[in-house]
Write a protein that holds these residues in place. Structure first.
Motif, PDB file in Angstrom:
ATOM      1  N   CYS A 105       0.829  -1.209   0.000  1.00 31.82           N
ATOM      2  CA  CYS A 105       0.000   0.000   0.000  1.00 31.82           C
ATOM      3  C   CYS A 105       0.859   1.252   0.000  1.00 31.82           C
ATOM      4  O   CYS A 105       1.956   1.261   0.565  1.00 31.82           O
ATOM      5  CB  CYS A 105      -0.836   0.063   1.274  1.00 31.82           C
ATOM      6  SG  CYS A 105      -1.698  -1.452   1.668  1.00 31.82           S
ATOM      7  N   ARG A 125     -10.277  -2.839  -4.248  1.00 30.97           N
ATOM      8  CA  ARG A 125      -9.465  -2.081  -3.291  1.00 30.97           C
ATOM      9  C   ARG A 125     -10.226  -1.785  -2.000  1.00 30.97           C
ATOM     10  O   ARG A 125      -9.660  -1.837  -0.911  1.00 30.97           O
ATOM     11  CB  ARG A 125      -8.987  -0.767  -3.921  1.00 30.97           C
ATOM     12  CG  ARG A 125      -7.815  -0.981  -4.858  1.00 30.97           C
ATOM     13  CD  ARG A 125      -7.145   0.324  -5.177  1.00 30.97           C
ATOM     14  NE  ARG A 125      -7.944   1.110  -6.105  1.00 30.97           N
ATOM     15  CZ  ARG A 125      -7.751   2.393  -6.357  1.00 30.97           C
ATOM     16  NH1 ARG A 125      -6.823   3.067  -5.737  1.00 30.97           N
ATOM     17  NH2 ARG A 125      -8.498   3.005  -7.245  1.00 30.97           N
ATOM     18  N   GLU A 126     -11.512  -1.449  -2.121  1.00 34.02           N
ATOM     19  CA  GLU A 126     -12.286  -1.123  -0.917  1.00 34.02           C
ATOM     20  C   GLU A 126     -12.462  -2.346  -0.030  1.00 34.02           C
ATOM     21  O   GLU A 126     -12.361  -2.258   1.193  1.00 34.02           O
ATOM     22  CB  GLU A 126     -13.642  -0.514  -1.292  1.00 34.02           C
ATOM     23  CG  GLU A 126     -13.533   0.898  -1.824  1.00 34.02           C
ATOM     24  CD  GLU A 126     -12.630   1.799  -0.967  1.00 34.02           C
ATOM     25  OE1 GLU A 126     -12.849   1.869   0.257  1.00 34.02           O
ATOM     26  OE2 GLU A 126     -11.698   2.412  -1.511  1.00 34.02           O
ATOM     27  N   LYS A 161      -9.241  -3.039   1.743  1.00 37.07           N
ATOM     28  CA  LYS A 161      -9.043  -2.038   2.796  1.00 37.07           C
ATOM     29  C   LYS A 161      -9.907  -2.339   4.016  1.00 37.07           C
ATOM     30  O   LYS A 161      -9.430  -2.251   5.156  1.00 37.07           O
ATOM     31  CB  LYS A 161      -9.357  -0.637   2.256  1.00 37.07           C
ATOM     32  CG  LYS A 161      -8.257  -0.113   1.345  1.00 37.07           C
ATOM     33  CD  LYS A 161      -8.625   1.191   0.674  1.00 37.07           C
ATOM     34  CE  LYS A 161      -8.392   2.370   1.566  1.00 37.07           C
ATOM     35  NZ  LYS A 161      -8.415   3.641   0.780  1.00 37.07           N
ATOM     36  N   ILE A 210      -7.253  -0.904   6.604  1.00 38.47           N
ATOM     37  CA  ILE A 210      -6.356   0.078   5.975  1.00 38.47           C
ATOM     38  C   ILE A 210      -7.046   1.447   5.980  1.00 38.47           C
ATOM     39  O   ILE A 210      -8.209   1.554   5.603  1.00 38.47           O
ATOM     40  CB  ILE A 210      -6.002  -0.371   4.538  1.00 38.47           C
ATOM     41  CG1 ILE A 210      -5.205  -1.689   4.603  1.00 38.47           C
ATOM     42  CG2 ILE A 210      -5.228   0.709   3.796  1.00 38.47           C
ATOM     43  CD1 ILE A 210      -5.021  -2.378   3.258  1.00 38.47           C
TER      44      ILE A 210
END
Ligand SMILES: Cc1cc2nc3c(=O)[nH]c(=O)nc-3n(C[C@H](O)[C@H](O)[C@H](O)COP(=O)(O)O)c2cc1C
Length: 169
Positions: A79, A124-125, A128, A133
């Motif tokens: 990341c 990505r969400e 996360k 994250i």
């Protein structure tokens, strides 16, 4: 092993043995990421190594159902801590920085006898959320990490003459 040998022999691994990765090997792989170069040496990054099986199972879905992610004993998310903006050339620096670090990861993993598969197909969400994250961080790339379940033939590359030129395009 010299670098070019690792570059030549590494493969994307999509099948893993149910064998733990030794902590010292994992540490070397992550150390290779830490030592990567970055624009302005900002080191705008964080590498998350996941070994909890339940979490890895959740990550299979976050990786758009790529089931081999669930076979590997380790999952690494690379990341950027934040969107680092554009370099003078107009290219986003955080994407370049984290991609270089991920390249270090996959090559050092190969040196350690471990397999990886750089994944760009993931949500990505979801990643996360699963890994806690922060909002402003950007997950640039992820990979499973583990012992390959078999050998894989080299995938083709374009000819040297096709992709390299000297002096002009
Ligand atoms: C940026 C990037 C994204 C990729 N995303 C995926 C992916 O989501 N799933 C997958 O199975 N392989 C993925 N790959 C692996 C490529 O398919 C693989 O590198 C390519 O076919 C060449 O094979 P090799 O790595 O064995 O030489 C990705 C590779 C890169 C560099």
């Amino acid at each position: 092993m010299d670098v070019l040998t690792a570059i030549k022999e590494r493969r994307s691994i999509r099948s893993y043995l149910p064998k733990e990765v030794e902590p010292e090997k994992l540490k070397k792989v992550l150390e290779a990421a830490r030592l990567a170069p970055s624009a302005r040496n900002l080191q705008n990054w964080k590498f998350i190594a996941v070994q909890d099986k339940n979490t890895i199972n959740l990550l299979v879905d976050a990786c758009n159902g790529q089931s081999f992610v669930g076979e590997a004993p380790v999952f690494i998310a690379a990341c950027a801590l934040e969107d680092g903006g554009l370099m003078g050339c107009g290219i986003p620096r955080h994407v370049v920085d984290v991609s270089i670090a991920m390249t270090h990861i996959i090559l050092e993993a190969y040196e350690q006898g471990l397999g990886t598969c750089w994944l760009g197909s993931f949500n990505r969400e979801k990643v996360k959320n699963i890994l806690g994250i922060p909002d402003k961080a950007v997950v640039v790339a992820v990979t499973p990490l583990g012992y390959p379940a078999g050998s894989v033939s080299a995938r083709p590359r374009k000819a040297f003459e096709e992709v390299v030129s000297y002096e002009k395009f």
